[in-house]
Design an enzyme around this catalytic site. Structure first.
Site, PDB file in Angstrom:
ATOM      1  N   LYS A   1      17.020   5.197  52.621  1.00 42.46           N
ATOM      2  CA  LYS A   1      15.903   6.153  52.671  1.00 42.46           C
ATOM      3  C   LYS A   1      14.707   5.449  53.266  1.00 42.46           C
ATOM      4  CE  LYS A   1      14.832  10.349  51.340  1.00 42.46           C
ATOM      5  NZ  LYS A   1      15.740  11.508  51.348  1.00 42.46           N
TER       6      LYS A   1
ATOM      7  N   GLY B   1      15.503  31.615  45.678  1.00 42.49           N
ATOM      8  CA  GLY B   1      15.107  30.863  46.874  1.00 42.49           C
ATOM      9  C   GLY B   1      15.924  31.325  48.065  1.00 42.49           C
TER      10      GLY B   1
ATOM     11  N   GLY C   1      16.057  31.015  51.227  1.00 43.93           N
ATOM     12  CA  GLY C   1      15.813  30.287  52.469  1.00 43.93           C
ATOM     13  C   GLY C   1      17.144  30.015  53.137  1.00 43.93           C
TER      14      GLY C   1
ATOM     15  N   VAL D   1      19.586  27.743  52.681  1.00 43.16           N
ATOM     16  CA  VAL D   1      20.760  27.567  51.821  1.00 43.16           C
ATOM     17  C   VAL D   1      21.120  28.878  51.127  1.00 43.16           C
ATOM     18  CG1 VAL D   1      21.622  26.384  49.762  1.00 43.16           C
ATOM     19  CG2 VAL D   1      20.302  25.103  51.460  1.00 43.16           C
ATOM     20  N   GLY D   2      20.120  29.532  50.528  1.00 46.73           N
ATOM     21  CA  GLY D   2      20.361  30.751  49.762  1.00 46.73           C
ATOM     22  C   GLY D   2      20.920  31.887  50.612  1.00 46.73           C
TER      23      GLY D   2
END
Ligand code: NAD
Length: 368
Positions: A77, A177, A179, A181-182
């Protein structure tokens, strides 16, 4: 010898680097946690706050997520400490400076994260050719456009229905949500006979027992409207999405939306975690006590990272979808059947499985 960092353990981190470039005011951290499975993949975050310890925790999450997903990659990361909304020319200079500064850290592959996007990845690619999440024109597979994570969620649920008491065909689905993914999760599940009966976004929620027209709702939302204003059904207060009765409940918004203080309100059979850590550990334990299955985030939402790994290997969109389907099905089956036999939480089984894979891979490495 004592651990060199307060947070280090038998898995890592392997490298912790702090970067500074006076010419661009670049200040960044890079943590390469573990590379036993292969070169690390993890997002480059740009935010005004962040610590090296936080960077390590996110890198460790990637080590376990990549291992759980069965990818030939470790976890890393990076964080640039800066305002992501700075003027574009300044952002480009700082991202390019970051890429140049890590040019010799060959076991870290850069991905997009909060504050960076596919354009930022194109700048990194131009400097070091070692990143994922690229624009389509230079070999990227647009994972949000194809719905990689939503597709994976539907595959996980497909396996889960063989082992638990629910069926996708005819199921009532609620998505918190709506967006990327949803929307795609809803689309793939409705194709298999499910009905979207509840939905929310940051501005409100809506319920419709007959089931929304998912394509129309997606078009409405993507035209800039809130799902709360859609024509069919009834508007609800945003967090009342927790109360809508369903068989499948998909959190696809923010962390910690299911907590000890609201999880008892949930009336469903399975929670498929699209968002990262959408439920506290306590909430997951309470759901298990009520016999509600939770498919944990890093098994259920691994579609995005699997897609990115296929992109890095030079694969196509079709190969990415096939890898997501194969890996998520195998991992869901292994985790849910072990959890069922042992009575452990699926999250604990998944974490143990990931750790075991990393430790096993470490045994194959030469020690110096
Ligand atoms: P997105 O920005 O496309 O969609 C998020 C949606 O959640 C938006 O519609 C927003 O209005 C809504 N939202 C925000 N706060 C809310 C709240 N309090 N209640 C209800 N809705 C709320 O993001 P996304 O790419 O769909 O990602 C959703 C989550 O899934 C994030 O936590 C992300 O880290 C995680 N995730 C995404 C991917 C991916 O492939 N995109 C992969 C793994 C995990």
């Amino acid at each position: 010898m004592a651990n060199p960092f307060e947070f280090s353990d038998e898995l890592g981190p392997e490298k912790v680097i702090e970067l500074y470039d006076p010419a661009t005011s670049l200040h960044a951290f890079l943590v390469v946690d573990n590379v036993a499975m292969g070169p690390s993949i993890g997002g480059l975050r740009m935010a005004t706050d962040g610590t090296v310890e936080e960077c390590f925790r996110l890198a460790r999450a990637m080590t376990l997520k990549n291992a759980a997903a069965g990818l030939p990659h470790g976890g890393g990361k990076a964080m640039i400490i800066a305002d992501p909304n700075m003027p574009r020319a300044d952002k480009e200079r700082i991202v390019r400076a970051f890429a140049y500064a890590i040019r010799n850290v060959e076991d870290y592959i850069v991905g997009p994260d909060m504050g960076t996007d596919e354009t930022a990845m194109a700048w990194v690619h131009d400097v070091i050719h070692r990143c994922i999440g690229l624009p389509r024109e230079i070999g990227g597979i647009p994972l949000d456009e194809i719905g990689a994570t939503g597709f994976g969620l539907a595959a996980a649920l497909d396996v889960a229905q063989e082992l638990h008491d629910f069926e996708i065909d005819g199921a009532r689905v609620v998505v918190q949500g709506f967006g990327s993914v949803g929307q795609h999760a809803a689309r793939f599940l409705c194709r298999r006979g499910a009905r979207l009966v509840g939905v929310s976004d940051s501005r409100g929620a809506r319920a419709y027992a007959d089931g929304f027209d998912v394509d129309a709702l997606i078009a409405f939302k993507n035209a800039g409207q809130s799902v709360a204003e859609f024509e069919a059904g009834d508007a609800l207060e945003r967090d009342a999405v927790v109360d809508i009765e369903s068989e499948i409940w998909i959190p696809a918004a923010r962390p910690d939306v299911l907590r000890a203080d609201n999880v008892a309100r949930l009336n469903t059979k399975v929670v498929a975690e699209g968002a990262n850590i959408p439920a506290t550990l306590e909430a997951e334990e309470m759901l298990a006590e009520r016999g509600i299955l939770v498919i944990p985030d890093f098994i259920a939402n691994a579609g995005g990272v699997i897609c990115a790994a296929v992109e890095y290997a030079g694969g196509t969109q079709t190969q990415a979808l096939s890898a997501i389907d194969e890996k998520i099905r195998a991992n869901t089956r292994e985790v849910l059947s072990t959890a069922k036999q042992s009575g452990q939480l699926p999250r604990d089984v998944a974490a143990a499985l990931a750790r075991k894979r990393v430790v096993r891979a470490m045994e194959f490495r030469q020690t110096f």
